[in-house]
Scaffold this active site. Structure first.
Site, PDB file in Angstrom:
ATOM      1  N   ASP A  81      61.169   0.043  39.135  1.00 26.59           N
ATOM      2  CA  ASP A  81      60.702  -0.375  37.809  1.00 26.59           C
ATOM      3  C   ASP A  81      60.181   0.794  36.974  1.00 26.59           C
ATOM      4  OD1 ASP A  81      61.320  -3.010  38.371  1.00 26.59           O
ATOM      5  OD2 ASP A  81      59.330  -3.459  39.159  1.00 26.59           O
ATOM      6  N   LYS A 106      68.438  -5.678  35.611  1.00 28.67           N
ATOM      7  CA  LYS A 106      67.018  -6.009  35.420  1.00 28.67           C
ATOM      8  C   LYS A 106      66.891  -6.857  34.138  1.00 28.67           C
ATOM      9  CE  LYS A 106      65.424  -4.073  39.095  1.00 28.67           C
ATOM     10  NZ  LYS A 106      64.878  -4.924  40.162  1.00 28.67           N
ATOM     11  N   GLY A 165      62.364 -12.949  36.900  1.00 30.09           N
ATOM     12  CA  GLY A 165      63.285 -12.974  38.039  1.00 30.09           C
ATOM     13  C   GLY A 165      62.551 -13.285  39.337  1.00 30.09           C
ATOM     14  N   SER A 170      53.777  -8.245  41.279  1.00 30.05           N
ATOM     15  CA  SER A 170      54.406  -8.769  42.504  1.00 30.05           C
ATOM     16  C   SER A 170      53.388  -9.511  43.358  1.00 30.05           C
ATOM     17  CB  SER A 170      54.990  -7.616  43.325  1.00 30.05           C
ATOM     18  OG  SER A 170      56.057  -7.023  42.636  1.00 30.05           O
TER      19      SER A 170
HETATM   20  C1  S3P Z   1      59.937  -7.485  42.421  1.00 24.78           C
HETATM   21  C2  S3P Z   1      60.950  -6.786  42.986  1.00 24.78           C
HETATM   22  C3  S3P Z   1      61.824  -5.868  42.233  1.00 24.78           C
HETATM   23  C4  S3P Z   1      61.224  -5.468  40.906  1.00 24.78           C
HETATM   24  C5  S3P Z   1      60.617  -6.624  40.177  1.00 24.78           C
HETATM   25  C6  S3P Z   1      59.565  -7.318  41.013  1.00 24.78           C
HETATM   26  C7  S3P Z   1      59.170  -8.404  43.268  1.00 24.78           C
HETATM   27  O1  S3P Z   1      63.042  -6.529  42.004  1.00 24.78           O
HETATM   28  O2  S3P Z   1      62.191  -4.859  40.090  1.00 24.78           O
HETATM   29  O3  S3P Z   1      60.018  -6.180  38.968  1.00 24.78           O
HETATM   30  O4  S3P Z   1      58.060  -8.813  42.890  1.00 24.78           O
HETATM   31  O5  S3P Z   1      59.653  -8.757  44.344  1.00 24.78           O
HETATM   32  P1  S3P Z   1      64.199  -6.535  43.125  1.00 24.78           P
HETATM   33  O6  S3P Z   1      63.600  -7.085  44.331  1.00 24.78           O
HETATM   34  O7  S3P Z   1      65.275  -7.430  42.624  1.00 24.78           O
HETATM   35  O8  S3P Z   1      64.638  -5.109  43.229  1.00 24.78           O
END
Ligand code: S3P
Length: 446
Positions: free
Chosen positions: A332, A359, A106, A32
């Site tokens: 996660d 996910k 994502g 992140s």
């Molecule tokens: C993330 C937020 C999470 C997490 C993803 C990374 C991020 O997703 O599951 O692996 O870096 O902001 P969500 O914000 O959709 O829950």
């Protein structure tokens, strides 16, 4: 003679149980934080130098998209070389000549949707792999369009990639999100950087706050309020200045070793320099509540993020219960915790985790299916899992179903089963954890 504990042949990994995990392991940089350092560095003025960057497929997707928009980003190498991003300023991203490919990520797609929506007069098309094209993007595109005036088009009314974004002048607003999601919150905050007035995001539960911390560190005007920091407001008007960023180890990657050492007899691991941001440490608290021998040492702070060293060793475990309030802090880590539940004494329950169904795969369904192949008894509910332990698993043919966290979680189950297992699609681990299988071999003494 004992056979090798791990054999990697192309896309398949064969694991032979019977050994413990021992030694020290440096987990790779936080995914992140790595994405955010690249994206925020790109729209800052001047250079951003990123130390400890995660050189995995997901951040590479972000870097590649930025390069396609004229941002110079030095190569993401596996070694210790820092990554330098030459910021182009808030209005400096160029219109790319081709589709932006977000791969499996994502975070790349959702955060870019926010950042690009305000790039006036430029057009962008974002797509991704088969998994990403099925993931819900309406949670980002709808508030961006309806509350801030963005122009995003795609299948099912902008719900799925490929998505076209016509950059325009955005307006601010107060936006309540329906799911606690750092990706949604971050997309709205990044869009707010060029909006005509402030944007406030109100979440049902607080999600990880790396964007807030990093935007502040780069000079943005960000206020965090409300009970438990659920209200975040960004007021535009300030330019961002390039920074020196030190990325800590990813607690979500550390989670595989924490669970592995906790459940595999004779194990003892030390994990130096792991990020311990309180919005991410649910897994540490759950394992400690289960009775795991897990200690945090040498707590400190680097570039505005808490860090510490973790020590973990095998012990008897009790069950856990995870509900919707806790889910955002370990979203996660649920696949790995499902494996921990199999070896704990008693019934563990996860509920309020419907998010896992959207996910990289439907992780509730995939973990249930794969663990059942090992003879596990797992009850899958609409929004969670119920697992009664301890259970005896048998080695089996397993499949990551393309999901990185599933691949690594299944390895832990396989190492505590009877007989060898073979994991297909093991290379998926490279999405967030390059070198996972090599490190596993070393810790098993192979
Ligand atoms: C993330 C937020 C999470 C997490 C993803 C990374 C991020 O997703 O599951 O692996 O870096 O902001 P969500 O914000 O959709 O829950």
């Amino acid at each position: 003679m004992q056979s090798a504990p791990i054999q990697v042949e192309g896309n398949r990994v064969t694991l032979e149980p019977g050994r413990s995990l021992r030694g020290e392991v440096m987990v790779p940089g936080d995914k992140s934080i790595s994405h955010r350092a690249l994206l925020i560095g790109a729209v800052a003025e001047g250079n951003t130098t990123i130390h400890g960057m995660l050189a995995a497929e997901d951040p590479r997707s972000t870097a590649e998209c930025l390069r396609a928009m004229g941002v110079a980003v030095s190569p993401l190498e596996d070694g210790n070389q820092p990554v330098v991003v030459q910021g182009v300023g808030l209005d400096g991203l160029q219109e790319p000549v081709d589709v932006l490919n977000c791969g499996n990520s994502g975070t790349t797609m959702r955060l870019l949707l926010g950042l690009l929506s305000g790039c006036k007069g430029r057009y962008f098309v974002l797509t991704g792999d088969g998994s990403l094209r099925q993931r819900p993007m309406g949670r980002v595109s709808h508030p961006l369009c309806q509350a801030m005036g963005a122009s995003i088009h795609g299948r099912a009314n902008g719900a799925f990639a490929p998505l076209g974004v016509s950059g325009c002048q955005l307006q601010g607003g107060v936006i309540g999100t329906s799911v606690p999601s750092a990706q949604v919150k971050s997309a709205l905050l990044l869009a707010g950087l060029t909006a005509s007035s402030s944007v406030s995001v109100i979440e049902p539960n607080r999600s990880r706050d790396h964007s807030e911390r990093m935007l502040k560190a780069f000079g943005a005007d960000v206020q965090v309020n409300g009970d438990y920091g659920r209200h975040v407001r960004l007021t535009p008007g300030r330019s961002l200045r390039g920074q020196e960023v030190h990325v800590p180890g990813d607690v979500s990657s550390a989670a595989f070793w924490l669970v592995g050492a906790a459940v595999i007899p004779g194990s003892r691991l030390r994990l130096p320099h792991v990020g311990l941001n309180p919005t991410r440490t649910g897994v540490v608290e759950v394992l400690q509540a289960m009775g795991a021998q897990l200690q945090v040492e040498n707590r400190r702070e680097i570039t505005g993020e808490p860090v510490g060293d973790l020590l973990v060793q095998h012990s008897a475990l009790g069950p856990f219960s995870i509900g919707p309030d806790l889910v955002p802090r370990l979203v996660d880590e649920i696949p790995a915790l499902a494996v921990a539940a199999l070896f704990a004494e008693g019934a563990s329950r996860i509920h309020g985790a419907r998010e896992l169904r959207v996910k990289e795969t439907d992780r509730l369904a995939v973990m249930t299916r794969q663990l059942r192949a090992m003879g596990a008894v797992v009850e899958e509910t609409a929004d969670g899992l119920v697992i009664e332990g301890p259970q005896k698993l048998r080695g089996a043919g397993l499949d990551s179903e393309t999901d990185h966290r599933v691949a690594m979680s299944l390895a832990l189950a396989a190492l505590n089963a009877q007989g060898p297992s073979r994991i297909h699609g093991a290379d998926a681990a490279g999405v967030s954890y390059p070198g996972f299988w090599r490190q596993l071999g070393r810790l098993l003494g192979g």
